[in-house]
Design a protein around this motif. Structure first.
Motif, PDB file in Angstrom:
ATOM      1  N   GLN A  44      37.472  43.745  36.024  1.00 31.14           N
ATOM      2  CA  GLN A  44      36.685  44.088  37.353  1.00 31.14           C
ATOM      3  C   GLN A  44      35.551  43.072  37.763  1.00 31.14           C
ATOM      4  OE1 GLN A  44      34.997  47.551  33.883  1.00 31.14           O
ATOM      5  NE2 GLN A  44      36.759  48.493  34.333  1.00 31.14           N
ATOM      6  N   ALA A  45      34.916  42.461  36.455  1.00 31.43           N
ATOM      7  CA  ALA A  45      33.820  41.555  36.974  1.00 31.43           C
ATOM      8  C   ALA A  45      34.336  40.313  38.174  1.00 31.43           C
ATOM      9  CB  ALA A  45      33.792  40.315  36.637  1.00 31.43           C
ATOM     10  N   ALA A  46      35.783  39.832  37.855  1.00 29.25           N
ATOM     11  CA  ALA A  46      36.791  39.321  38.987  1.00 29.25           C
ATOM     12  C   ALA A  46      37.423  40.603  40.366  1.00 29.25           C
ATOM     13  CB  ALA A  46      37.495  38.598  38.880  1.00 29.25           C
ATOM     14  N   GLU A  47      37.446  41.392  40.374  1.00 31.83           N
ATOM     15  CA  GLU A  47      37.701  42.480  41.434  1.00 31.83           C
ATOM     16  C   GLU A  47      35.760  42.578  41.998  1.00 31.83           C
ATOM     17  OE1 GLU A  47      39.000  45.741  40.023  1.00 31.83           O
ATOM     18  OE2 GLU A  47      41.496  46.191  39.954  1.00 31.83           O
ATOM     19  N   LEU A  48      35.300  42.503  41.614  1.00 30.88           N
ATOM     20  CA  LEU A  48      33.638  43.088  42.310  1.00 30.88           C
ATOM     21  C   LEU A  48      33.490  42.029  42.897  1.00 30.88           C
ATOM     22  CD1 LEU A  48      31.030  44.289  42.433  1.00 30.88           C
ATOM     23  CD2 LEU A  48      30.123  43.339  40.742  1.00 30.88           C
ATOM     24  N   ARG A  49      33.839  40.609  41.733  1.00 26.68           N
ATOM     25  CA  ARG A  49      33.590  38.714  43.099  1.00 26.68           C
ATOM     26  C   ARG A  49      34.175  39.266  44.396  1.00 26.68           C
ATOM     27  NH1 ARG A  49      33.392  37.166  37.918  1.00 26.68           N
ATOM     28  NH2 ARG A  49      35.548  36.806  37.625  1.00 26.68           N
ATOM     29  N   ALA A  50      35.213  39.375  44.196  1.00 30.01           N
ATOM     30  CA  ALA A  50      36.196  39.200  45.428  1.00 30.01           C
ATOM     31  C   ALA A  50      35.738  40.796  46.113  1.00 30.01           C
ATOM     32  CB  ALA A  50      37.756  39.957  44.970  1.00 30.01           C
ATOM     33  N   ALA A  51      35.086  41.705  45.931  1.00 30.08           N
ATOM     34  CA  ALA A  51      34.590  42.598  46.670  1.00 30.08           C
ATOM     35  C   ALA A  51      33.307  42.227  47.416  1.00 30.08           C
ATOM     36  CB  ALA A  51      34.666  44.118  46.308  1.00 30.08           C
ATOM     37  N   GLN A  52      32.441  41.337  46.858  1.00 29.05           N
ATOM     38  CA  GLN A  52      31.125  40.565  47.040  1.00 29.05           C
ATOM     39  C   GLN A  52      31.913  39.548  48.000  1.00 29.05           C
ATOM     40  OE1 GLN A  52      29.562  39.796  43.530  1.00 29.05           O
ATOM     41  NE2 GLN A  52      28.211  41.711  44.052  1.00 29.05           N
TER      42      GLN A  52
END
Length: 423
Positions: free
Chosen positions: A199-207
């Motif tokens: 989820q953190a990786a997805e959040l970083r990618a989304a950011q």
């Protein structure tokens, strides 16, 4: 990024450091098991007339504990090997049954915590536990006389033999149940940590994607503002310069008027550029459009068009309403761009600008009698900017040639009559 289900996910294997740690642990536990064997023999624990010679007992103590050196690399194999050796050691009456019991529990726990295939890990553990209880039942049946002798001095209220059997089963239920559940808890803890990392990786990618879109949107916005602001003034200056050139010898007074308009337009364009560049350099967000660029200044656009030589008809109809700043600024820029297109491309003589306050809508109507249209087609930068502004405010845009000649831009922007301007 693929989202794994809890059954599909495979826990990553042990690191090199963990493998080295397991290796040293296996050898250390085997050494402790051998030492424990000599202590138990010396104290008389688990003594039996059927006990094998000391070398064989050392062998069973080692082979039941040493596989822990590979417990995280091959958890299922290690659990099976230790279980089999544990039962054989008991069948052979090996006196080391303390450290080997802990090794068995550690192997079952490790299989629950590190088993790569969850279904296989579950099945193997349940089979091992079932076999252990089966062996416990068989041992009670085979060695009933020994159990009866060991409980002959009991002083409790319940039957001695059956109490001893019940205690044995209860201890094993607690031990094996605790080991099974702790292994699952450890695996689920790692699974939850993996989910958080995903989820953190997805959040970083989304950011990062949002930041990229923000940069692109900002570039488009800057391009639109430069086009709307600078192009308008430069177009007017170009027409005024042409008029000045033609009137320089024939009508000097008119040439001076045109030069004055050029000077004013140049200063205005420079001021607008300076303001936008200042906003870009600012460390905090700054609105690019100043409070002066609003619907109340549309008549100035009409005046500049008159100075450029067009016959301009300007009118405001309906009861003026208080508009939000963003809507007022968008209306100003839309009219400005429409007039700029007329000056640059239409070769028009007459320009009609109408601002209508309708029921909950602001209508902007700019029409000319020229022949050149927008000069850029429907994909022109000016029309793109207008469409973007209209879309932001949920409005409608009509742009095209008129049947009577010329080009017309009509925009309708909805607004709430209860919202006032903050300017």
């Amino acid at each position: 990024m693929r989202s794994w289900t809890i059954e599909e996910w495979r826990r990553p294997g042990p690191t090199a450091r963990q493998r080295r740690s397991d290796l040293w642990t296996g050898f250390a536990v085997a050494a402790v098991a051998v030492f424990s064997l000599f202590l138990l023999r010396s104290t008389g624990y688990y003594h039996s007339d059927h006990a094998p010679a000391i070398p064989e007992q050392i062998f069973w103590a080692v082979v039941t504990t040493l596989p822990l050196a590979w417990r995280r690399r091959f958890p299922d194999v290690v659990a099976v090997v230790i279980s089999v050796c544990f039962i054989i050691a008991q069948v052979r009456f090996s006196q080391e049954q303390m450290i080997t019991t802990y090794a068995l529990f550690a192997a079952i726990y490790t299989l629950g915590a590190w088993g790569p295939d969850r279904q296989r890990a579950r099945i193997v553990r349940l089979v091992i536990i079932a076999v252990m209880f089966a062996w416990l039942t068989v041992s009670y049946a085979l060695y009933r006389d020994i159990i009866a002798v060991s409980t002959s001095d009991a002083s409790g209220e319940l039957p001695q033999f059956w109490s001893a059997i019940f205690v044995g089963y209860l201890q094993n239920v607690v031990y094996f149940g605790f080991t099974y559940l702790m292994g699952d808890a450890a695996w689920h803890s790692v699974w939850r940590r993996h989910q958080l990392e995903e989820q953190a990786a997805e959040l970083r990618a989304a950011q990062e994607a949002a930041a990229g879109r923000a940069v692109l949107d900002e570039r488009v916005r800057i391009a639109r503002e430069l086009h709307d602001v600078v192009a308008h003034h430069v177009s007017v200056m170009g027409i005024q310069a042409s008029a000045c050139r033609r009137a320089l010898t024939k009508d000097p007074e008119k040439a001076v008027t045109a030069l004055t308009a050029i000077e004013h337009g140049a200063r205005t364009a420079v001021d607008e550029l300076r303001r936008m560049l200042g906003a870009l350099r600012a460390s905090t967000p700054v609105a690019v459009e100043g409070p002066g660029a609003g619907i109340d200044r549309i008549e100035e656009i009409a005046d500049r068009a008159r100075e450029a030589g067009l016959e301009v008809h300007f009118g405001t109809y309906g009861e003026p309403a208080a508009l939000p700043d963003s809507l007022s600024q968008a209306a100003y820029r839309i009219v400005q761009e429409s007039v700029t297109n007329t000056l640059k491309h239409a070769q028009a003589g007459t320009l009609d600008i109408r601002v209508r306050y309708l029921a909950g809508e602001l209508e902007l109507d700019v029409a000319d009698d020229g022949r050149g249209g927008t000069g850029a087609g429907s994909s022109g930068m000016g029309l793109i900017g207008m469409r973007e502004r209209v879309t932001v405010h949920d409005g409608t845009l009509e742009a095209g040639r008129r049947s009577t000649g010329g080009f017309r831009v009509r925009v309708r922007l909805p607004y709430s009559s209860t919202v006032g301007s903050t300017a």
